[in-house]
Scaffold this motif. Sequence first.
Motif, PDB file in Angstrom:
ATOM      1  N   ARG A   1       0.835  -1.207   0.000  1.00  0.00           N
ATOM      2  CA  ARG A   1       0.000   0.000   0.000  1.00  0.00           C
ATOM      3  C   ARG A   1       0.870   1.258   0.000  1.00  0.00           C
ATOM      4  O   ARG A   1       0.617   2.187  -0.750  1.00  0.00           O
ATOM      5  CB  ARG A   1      -0.916  -0.007   1.223  1.00  0.00           C
ATOM      6  N   VAL A   2       1.934   1.281   0.807  1.00  0.00           N
ATOM      7  CA  VAL A   2       2.843   2.429   0.866  1.00  0.00           C
ATOM      8  C   VAL A   2       3.525   2.630  -0.485  1.00  0.00           C
ATOM      9  O   VAL A   2       3.613   3.753  -0.996  1.00  0.00           O
ATOM     10  CB  VAL A   2       3.883   2.243   1.999  1.00  0.00           C
ATOM     11  N   ALA A   3       4.017   1.545  -1.086  1.00  0.00           N
ATOM     12  CA  ALA A   3       4.679   1.633  -2.393  1.00  0.00           C
ATOM     13  C   ALA A   3       3.712   2.163  -3.452  1.00  0.00           C
ATOM     14  O   ALA A   3       4.077   3.003  -4.278  1.00  0.00           O
ATOM     15  CB  ALA A   3       5.226   0.270  -2.799  1.00  0.00           C
ATOM     16  N   PHE A   4       2.465   1.682  -3.434  1.00  0.00           N
ATOM     17  CA  PHE A   4       1.459   2.140  -4.389  1.00  0.00           C
ATOM     18  C   PHE A   4       1.178   3.635  -4.212  1.00  0.00           C
ATOM     19  O   PHE A   4       1.089   4.383  -5.189  1.00  0.00           O
ATOM     20  CB  PHE A   4       0.164   1.344  -4.221  1.00  0.00           C
ATOM     21  N   LEU A   5       1.051   4.083  -2.972  1.00  0.00           N
ATOM     22  CA  LEU A   5       0.758   5.498  -2.718  1.00  0.00           C
ATOM     23  C   LEU A   5       1.896   6.406  -3.178  1.00  0.00           C
ATOM     24  O   LEU A   5       1.651   7.515  -3.677  1.00  0.00           O
ATOM     25  CB  LEU A   5       0.447   5.726  -1.240  1.00  0.00           C
ATOM     26  N   LYS A   6       3.139   5.950  -3.042  1.00  0.00           N
ATOM     27  CA  LYS A   6       4.283   6.736  -3.531  1.00  0.00           C
ATOM     28  C   LYS A   6       4.227   6.872  -5.049  1.00  0.00           C
ATOM     29  O   LYS A   6       4.451   7.954  -5.606  1.00  0.00           O
ATOM     30  CB  LYS A   6       5.597   6.103  -3.092  1.00  0.00           C
ATOM     31  N   THR A   7       3.924   5.766  -5.733  1.00  0.00           N
ATOM     32  CA  THR A   7       3.792   5.792  -7.191  1.00  0.00           C
ATOM     33  C   THR A   7       2.633   6.692  -7.607  1.00  0.00           C
ATOM     34  O   THR A   7       2.757   7.496  -8.532  1.00  0.00           O
ATOM     35  CB  THR A   7       3.557   4.364  -7.734  1.00  0.00           C
ATOM     36  N   LEU A   8       1.511   6.566  -6.917  1.00  0.00           N
ATOM     37  CA  LEU A   8       0.327   7.362  -7.225  1.00  0.00           C
ATOM     38  C   LEU A   8       0.581   8.858  -7.011  1.00  0.00           C
ATOM     39  O   LEU A   8       0.139   9.692  -7.807  1.00  0.00           O
ATOM     40  CB  LEU A   8      -0.858   6.904  -6.365  1.00  0.00           C
ATOM     41  N   GLU A   9       1.327   9.192  -5.967  1.00  0.00           N
ATOM     42  CA  GLU A   9       1.622  10.600  -5.682  1.00  0.00           C
ATOM     43  C   GLU A   9       2.380  11.245  -6.848  1.00  0.00           C
ATOM     44  O   GLU A   9       2.053  12.350  -7.282  1.00  0.00           O
ATOM     45  CB  GLU A   9       2.446  10.706  -4.392  1.00  0.00           C
ATOM     46  N   LYS A  10       3.357  10.534  -7.410  1.00  0.00           N
ATOM     47  CA  LYS A  10       4.115  11.055  -8.545  1.00  0.00           C
ATOM     48  C   LYS A  10       3.208  11.195  -9.769  1.00  0.00           C
ATOM     49  O   LYS A  10       3.253  12.204 -10.474  1.00  0.00           O
ATOM     50  CB  LYS A  10       5.303  10.160  -8.859  1.00  0.00           C
ATOM     51  N   LEU A  11       2.359  10.182 -10.020  1.00  0.00           N
ATOM     52  CA  LEU A  11       1.442  10.246 -11.161  1.00  0.00           C
ATOM     53  C   LEU A  11       0.487  11.425 -11.049  1.00  0.00           C
ATOM     54  O   LEU A  11       0.234  12.134 -12.036  1.00  0.00           O
ATOM     55  CB  LEU A  11       0.645   8.946 -11.282  1.00  0.00           C
TER      56      LEU A  11
END
Length: 121
Positions: free
Chosen positions: A67-77
């Motif tokens: 979940r943390v890894a996904f949120l980091k990716t989503l934040e950049k997108l």
Amino acid sequence: MDVAATPPQQRSEEPVPRWTLKRLVRWVKETFAIDCSRETLRKLLKELGFSWKKARKLLNKANPEQRVAFLKTLEKLLDDALHERCLVVYLDEAHVHLDTDEGYGWSICGQRFWVSSSSLA
């Protein structure tokens, strides 16, 4: 029974298959060298306070690290979309679960029979 209702990321072991009367008859014969019928075991389980019932799905939360890894990716997108460097299209998978068939099993009378379910995420 507790292992089946424990979220996958918290399990220390894989859940064993649910006990059916057929499996129980075979186990009693192998373990105690006693031949008995399914009906005999069914009556015994009923006397001990068990019932055969449909399982209910216990929905688990996603893995916290994923979940943390996904949120980091989503934040950049989202930042790129905000500055018109990319287009973000949102699709909701509607909580798709791979294990849709809960099945039946023996459980204590008066208590729900929970089976752990994990989603794709």
